[in-house]
Design a protein around this motif. Sequence first.
Motif, PDB file in Angstrom:
ATOM      1  N   PHE A   1      39.967  38.488  31.816  1.00 39.04           N
ATOM      2  CA  PHE A   1      40.888  37.586  32.522  1.00 39.04           C
ATOM      3  C   PHE A   1      42.229  38.276  32.758  1.00 39.04           C
ATOM      4  N   GLY A   2      42.793  38.855  31.696  1.00 40.40           N
ATOM      5  CA  GLY A   2      44.074  39.537  31.846  1.00 40.40           C
ATOM      6  C   GLY A   2      43.982  40.742  32.756  1.00 40.40           C
ATOM      7  N   PHE A   3      42.900  41.506  32.618  1.00 36.98           N
ATOM      8  CA  PHE A   3      42.686  42.685  33.455  1.00 36.98           C
ATOM      9  C   PHE A   3      42.637  42.273  34.924  1.00 36.98           C
ATOM     10  N   PHE A   4      41.832  41.247  35.232  1.00 40.70           N
ATOM     11  CA  PHE A   4      41.684  40.791  36.611  1.00 40.70           C
ATOM     12  C   PHE A   4      43.012  40.267  37.150  1.00 40.70           C
ATOM     13  N   GLY A   5      43.726  39.488  36.310  1.00 43.13           N
ATOM     14  CA  GLY A   5      44.993  38.922  36.763  1.00 43.13           C
ATOM     15  C   GLY A   5      46.021  39.977  37.102  1.00 43.13           C
ATOM     16  N   ARG A   6      46.108  41.012  36.251  1.00 38.21           N
ATOM     17  CA  ARG A   6      47.119  42.054  36.487  1.00 38.21           C
ATOM     18  C   ARG A   6      46.732  42.983  37.628  1.00 38.21           C
ATOM     19  N   TYR A   7      45.474  43.412  37.675  1.00 35.42           N
ATOM     20  CA  TYR A   7      45.081  44.455  38.617  1.00 35.42           C
ATOM     21  C   TYR A   7      44.646  43.919  39.974  1.00 35.42           C
ATOM     22  N   VAL A   8      44.215  42.657  40.036  1.00 38.30           N
ATOM     23  CA  VAL A   8      43.777  42.103  41.317  1.00 38.30           C
ATOM     24  C   VAL A   8      44.801  41.116  41.875  1.00 38.30           C
ATOM     25  N   LEU A   9      45.298  40.237  41.016  1.00 36.71           N
ATOM     26  CA  LEU A   9      46.224  39.202  41.484  1.00 36.71           C
ATOM     27  C   LEU A   9      47.683  39.594  41.355  1.00 36.71           C
ATOM     28  N   ASP A  10      47.951  40.788  40.815  1.00 34.36           N
ATOM     29  CA  ASP A  10      49.331  41.290  40.662  1.00 34.36           C
ATOM     30  C   ASP A  10      50.193  40.341  39.829  1.00 34.36           C
ATOM     31  N   ALA A  11      49.595  39.773  38.783  1.00 31.10           N
ATOM     32  CA  ALA A  11      50.321  38.858  37.906  1.00 31.10           C
ATOM     33  C   ALA A  11      50.636  39.570  36.593  1.00 31.10           C
ATOM     34  N   PRO A  12      51.901  39.856  36.281  1.00 30.99           N
ATOM     35  CA  PRO A  12      52.242  40.567  35.043  1.00 30.99           C
ATOM     36  C   PRO A  12      51.757  39.854  33.786  1.00 30.99           C
ATOM     37  N   GLN A  13      51.852  38.514  33.784  1.00 29.72           N
ATOM     38  CA  GLN A  13      51.373  37.700  32.664  1.00 29.72           C
ATOM     39  C   GLN A  13      50.387  36.670  33.220  1.00 29.72           C
ATOM     40  N   PRO A  14      49.133  37.056  33.405  1.00 26.53           N
ATOM     41  CA  PRO A  14      48.163  36.191  34.088  1.00 26.53           C
ATOM     42  C   PRO A  14      47.934  34.865  33.359  1.00 26.53           C
ATOM     43  N   SER A  15      47.812  33.806  34.145  1.00 29.70           N
ATOM     44  CA  SER A  15      47.459  32.491  33.613  1.00 29.70           C
ATOM     45  C   SER A  15      46.611  31.790  34.668  1.00 29.70           C
ATOM     46  N   LEU A  16      46.097  30.603  34.308  1.00 23.41           N
ATOM     47  CA  LEU A  16      45.255  29.873  35.243  1.00 23.41           C
ATOM     48  C   LEU A  16      46.023  29.460  36.495  1.00 23.41           C
ATOM     49  N   THR A  17      47.338  29.399  36.428  1.00 18.18           N
ATOM     50  CA  THR A  17      48.123  29.038  37.610  1.00 18.18           C
ATOM     51  C   THR A  17      48.070  30.124  38.682  1.00 18.18           C
ATOM     52  N   ASN A  18      47.663  31.324  38.322  1.00 14.51           N
ATOM     53  CA  ASN A  18      47.543  32.401  39.294  1.00 14.51           C
ATOM     54  C   ASN A  18      46.224  32.335  40.062  1.00 14.51           C
ATOM     55  N   LEU A  19      45.330  31.432  39.619  1.00 15.31           N
ATOM     56  CA  LEU A  19      44.015  31.305  40.232  1.00 15.31           C
ATOM     57  C   LEU A  19      43.912  29.997  41.010  1.00 15.31           C
ATOM     58  N   ARG A  20      42.981  29.935  41.928  1.00 18.61           N
ATOM     59  CA  ARG A  20      42.775  28.752  42.738  1.00 18.61           C
ATOM     60  C   ARG A  20      42.454  27.550  41.855  1.00 18.61           C
ATOM     61  N   SER A  21      42.783  26.376  42.318  1.00 21.55           N
ATOM     62  CA  SER A  21      42.675  25.171  41.496  1.00 21.55           C
ATOM     63  C   SER A  21      41.235  24.812  41.164  1.00 21.55           C
ATOM     64  N   ASP A  22      40.264  25.217  41.993  1.00 19.90           N
ATOM     65  CA  ASP A  22      38.862  24.897  41.708  1.00 19.90           C
ATOM     66  C   ASP A  22      38.138  26.039  41.000  1.00 19.90           C
ATOM     67  N   TYR A  23      38.910  26.951  40.411  1.00 20.50           N
ATOM     68  CA  TYR A  23      38.328  28.045  39.628  1.00 20.50           C
ATOM     69  C   TYR A  23      37.643  27.478  38.394  1.00 20.50           C
ATOM     70  N   SER A  24      36.369  27.803  38.196  1.00 19.30           N
ATOM     71  CA  SER A  24      35.619  27.343  37.026  1.00 19.30           C
ATOM     72  C   SER A  24      35.740  28.388  35.926  1.00 19.30           C
ATOM     73  N   SER A  25      36.429  28.027  34.834  1.00 25.77           N
ATOM     74  CA  SER A  25      36.627  28.983  33.739  1.00 25.77           C
ATOM     75  C   SER A  25      35.669  28.673  32.594  1.00 25.77           C
ATOM     76  N   PHE A  26      35.256  29.717  31.900  1.00 26.44           N
ATOM     77  CA  PHE A  26      34.267  29.583  30.839  1.00 26.44           C
ATOM     78  C   PHE A  26      34.738  30.320  29.590  1.00 26.44           C
ATOM     79  N   GLU A  27      34.309  29.813  28.436  1.00 26.60           N
ATOM     80  CA  GLU A  27      34.756  30.379  27.173  1.00 26.60           C
ATOM     81  C   GLU A  27      34.200  31.779  26.939  1.00 26.60           C
TER      82      GLU A  27
END
Length: 474
Positions: free
Chosen positions: A200-226
Motif C-alpha cells: 500500500f505504501g509503496f504503491f501510494g508513494r511511487y504511483v500516486l505521488d503521495a509522501p504519506q499514503p492513505s485511503l484518501t489518496n485512492l478513489r472512494s470505491d477502492y476495495s481494500s483488504f486486510e
Amino acid sequence: MRRPRAAAGVLLAVLLVLTGCSTQGQDATDVVSDQQARAYQREVSEKERLAKAEADLPSRPSGVVDVDGSTRGSLTTDEANRYEATGTSTAVNVANNGEDQAFQELCAGRVDLVDSARPISRAEWDACRSVGLDVVQFQIAAEAIVVAIKSETDVGGDCLTMDQVRDIYRAGSPVVNWGQVGLDDVPLRVGGPNQDNNAFGFFGRYVLDAPQPSLTNLRSDYSSFENDEGARRFVVGSKHDARVASRFVDMARRRSQAQQALTGARDELASANEELAAARAERAKGIRDKRSRADQAKDIARVDAAVERRRAARARVDRLHDRYRVWVDRVKRTEDARKLVATYRGHVAYFRFSYYELFEDQLRPFEITRPDGQRNCIFPSQSTITSGEYPLSRQLLITTTTRSLGRREVSDFLKHYLARAQDAAVAARLVPLPDQTVLVQRAWLTGDSSPLLVTPDDQADSPGSPTASEKPAR
C-alpha cells in the motif's frame, strides 16, 4: 630576360609564404602546449583541493559502522543485529532519519552507509564529489508491485502506462470502464491491500505521488483488504465459485439426460393410461356380452396388469421428476456461479511480486510502460525488477564511499550482508538478486575487482528512477 626575373619573384614569394607558415605552426604548437599545461595544472590543483577537503572530513571511529536512511521495508536492521550476534567487536548503528538527511550525512563524512530505496541524486552526488568522496552503490534486493486481472480473462490489452495506472486508482478518478483507458468496453472495479500492507505504501508513494499514503489518496470505491488473499479473491473469485462454475457443462448434460428420461417416463405413463382405459372397456364389454367365466377372468387379469403398469409408470415419473428437479437446481447454481465469476472480468488489484509469483496461474499481470512517452510494455520478472527496468519496482540499495570502503569494519559488515542478502530477501517476501550480481559486488569487497563508481550521468532526481550509471574506480 624578363622571364627569369618573374620566376625568381615567384620563388621568393613561395619562400616567404612557407617561412610564415612554419612560424605560425610553431606558434600554434606553443599555444596548445600552454593550454595543456594549464589544464594539467588545474587538474593537479583540483586533486589537491579534493584531497585536502577529504582530509578535513571528520574521522570515523574505529570499530563502529554508522548507517542512516529509511528502514521501512529494509533488511538492514535485521542484518546488523545478525552481524553483531556473530561475536564481532564492531558495533553497527542503524538510524532512521530518512534518505535525504542520510545522503547529506554521507557526503559530510559522518556516516558510512546510506540505506535507501532510491539512488543518490545528482545534487547529492555533487555534494560528495565536492569534498573528494567517490560514491559506490550496492544493491541488496528489490521489490515490485504487480497490477493484475484474473487469468484467462481479457479486457482488451496487456499493457498500461504509469499515467493510466494512476488515473485508474487516484482519488476522484472518473474511470469506471476499461474503455476509458483505451481498452474494451468492460466495467472496471479496483481493489488492493489496506494501509497495513507494505504494498500500500509503496504503491501510494511511487504511483500516486503521495509522501504519506492513505485511503484518501485512492478513489472512494477502492476495495481494500486486510491481506493479499482478500485482494486475490476480489480479482479471481473464490475457488468454490470457480469449481462450481466449471461444472456447468457437465450439469447441463446431466439435466438434459434427466429431462429425456422424464419425457420417456411420461410417454410410458400415457401409454399405461391408454392401456388401462382399453382394458377396463374390454372388461365391461365382456360383462355385457356375457362372455364365459374364463374369458371374463382374462379381462380382469388384463385390467389388473394395466393398473400395475400405470402404478409403476407413475412411480417412475415421480422418481425421475424429482431427479430432474435436482439437476435443474444444480444447473441453476452453476449458472449463478458462472455469472458471478464473469463479473470478476473487469476487477483489478495490485500485489507484491512475491505474492503474485505464488498465484501466477490465477493472475494476469499488466506490462507497464516507463513514464518517458515510449510504450515499451515491460513485463514484471526477477530480471526486469532487480535491474530496475520494470517501472513499478524499487531497488533496496546501500550507498557508501571509497573512503568508508577502505575501513575494515565497513567491508566486513557488507560481506556479511551480501552473503545473506538472497535468503533474507526471500524471507521478507522481496525479490532476491541474481547470483551473478551478488558475486560481482562481493568481488568489490574482496579486492578481486575494483568497485564501480557512481557517475553524474543519468542521476535520479525522484524516487522510482532507475539506478545511476556507474564506472570502475580509478
